[in-house]
Scaffold this active site. Structure first.
Site, PDB file in Angstrom:
ATOM      1  N   GLY A 231      16.669   0.614  51.247  1.00 45.89           N
ATOM      2  CA  GLY A 231      16.938   0.586  49.822  1.00 45.89           C
ATOM      3  C   GLY A 231      16.530  -0.704  49.148  1.00 45.89           C
ATOM      4  O   GLY A 231      16.670  -0.822  47.919  1.00 45.89           O
ATOM      5  N   ASP A 232      16.031  -1.674  49.903  1.00 50.60           N
ATOM      6  CA  ASP A 232      15.568  -2.932  49.320  1.00 50.60           C
ATOM      7  C   ASP A 232      14.216  -3.261  49.948  1.00 50.60           C
ATOM      8  O   ASP A 232      13.392  -2.380  50.117  1.00 50.60           O
ATOM      9  CB  ASP A 232      16.606  -4.041  49.538  1.00 50.60           C
ATOM     10  N   ASP A 233      13.966  -4.511  50.335  1.00 49.23           N
ATOM     11  CA  ASP A 233      12.684  -4.857  50.941  1.00 49.23           C
ATOM     12  C   ASP A 233      12.652  -4.423  52.406  1.00 49.23           C
ATOM     13  O   ASP A 233      13.626  -4.621  53.144  1.00 49.23           O
ATOM     14  CB  ASP A 233      12.440  -6.365  50.846  1.00 49.23           C
TER      15      ASP A 233
END
Length: 337
Positions: A231-233
């Site tokens: 959900g992020d990097d």
């Protein structure tokens, strides 16, 4: 025809030998330090923290791998690894992270670039050498409860990570699957000689700050053949965050290779920053495929933070449905320091 039959027979003999060797390896590990022998229940409901820690301490002293057998689910709080610890998760074994904050001791670490005291990761270690976490089992962080607490502002401290090694040398993470991390999934900090290979990381697309791999002020790192869906990097390279009037330990992240990785969804497939105060250099990205991320290569920092990014090489990278193949932000979120 005889020659063809002979070739096929030789092929099947080789396959059989490999299969038997793998079975023999599992049996050897099982007989040496099976966590069930130390009192672990493995029903997914009984908290096994005390027994698993006993197994880790005892087996590491004996220089034997800690074996998590197939078809068991081990519910546990944070487990502290030592120099020489080897964790082996057999197929269909699951290590389940407790959702109770008291099961994670407060330790000094780095939180998004700053020195902090926060809950330890599920598997954590400091000042260690020769740690291996391998196998084909699963580590489940049960992140949904932590994400809900974050949204409802019910947290008094940071969320635990899944794996965090601080000041480590010769670290190997191989073959395992990590899912639902409460925050960052794998975080080597001030480490050298790190190999992360054939690891699968799956965190929901909307899970907050659920980075896959965060290389932080570390050197001589190889990340290869991994599949990352977060959900992020997906992979982030960092080196700390300088603040005004605060002493800063300036250690760069350098000599990092990212090879043959598949990144599926996330903010940035490979991010540099935004914590770059210690510097980032000598990063080689080779034969990677990126699908459905917001950015391919993402460079980000903020005014006043300092540091540098140099010697970044990308070759044979494929991007599909990536909004910004290369994204550079020097005023990330419009904040200072």
């Amino acid at each position: 025809i005889k020659a063809i039959i002979l070739i096929f027979l030789m092929f099947f003999v080789i396959i059989a030998i490999i299969y038997l060797l793998n079975i023999e390896k599992s049996l050897l590990i099982d007989a040496s330090c099976n966590v069930l022998h130390f009192g672990a229940v493995g029903d997914g409901k009984t908290k096994d923290t005390e027994h698993l820690q006993l197994a880790i301490d005892s087996c590491t002293t004996q220089q034997l791998p800690v074996f998590f057998p197939s078809n068991f689910k081990f519910l546990t709080g944070a487990l502290k690894l030592q120099s020489g610890t080897e964790i082996f998760l057999a197929a269909n074994s699951i290590l389940i992270a407790s959702t109770e904050i008291e099961d994670y001791p407060i330790i000094e670490q780095r939180c998004e670039g700053l020195v902090c005291r926060a809950p330890a990761a599920l598997l954590y270690a400091s000042n260690v050498e020769k740690i291996t976490i391998s196998g084909s089992g699963i580590i489940d962080g049960q992140g949904a409860i932590w994400w809900r607490r974050l949204v409802l502002m019910q947290l008094e401290n940071e969320r635990p990570k899944l794996i965090s090694i601080i000041n480590g040398i010769d670290i190997i993470i191989d073959g395992i699957t990590l899912i639902n991390s409460p925050s960052w999934t794998i975080h080597p900090l001030f480490c050298s000689n790190v190999m992360i290979s054939k690891v699968t990381i799956k965190n929901p697309e909307l899970s907050p700050n659920s980075d896959g791999i965060d290389i932080d002020s570390s050197k001589n790192v190889i990340i290869s053949d991994c599949i990352i869906h977060v959900g992020d990097d997906c992979i982030s390279i960092k080196s700390g965050k300088r603040e005004e009037d605060v002493e800063f330990k300036e250690v760069p992240s350098k000599n990092i290779s990212i090879k043959r990785c598949l990144m599926l969804s996330g903010h940035g497939a490979i991010a540099l920053g935004s914590e770059v105060s210690g510097g980032i250099e000598d990063v080689n990205i080779i034969d990677c495929k990126i699908i459905n991320t917001e950015a391919g290569l993402r460079l980000k920092t903020v005014l006043g933070r300092g540091g540098y990014v140099k010697k970044i090489k990308i070759s044979n990278m494929t991007m599909v449905n990536v909004a910004q193949p290369i994204d550079a932000e020097m005023d990330y979120h419009g904040i200072k320091f």
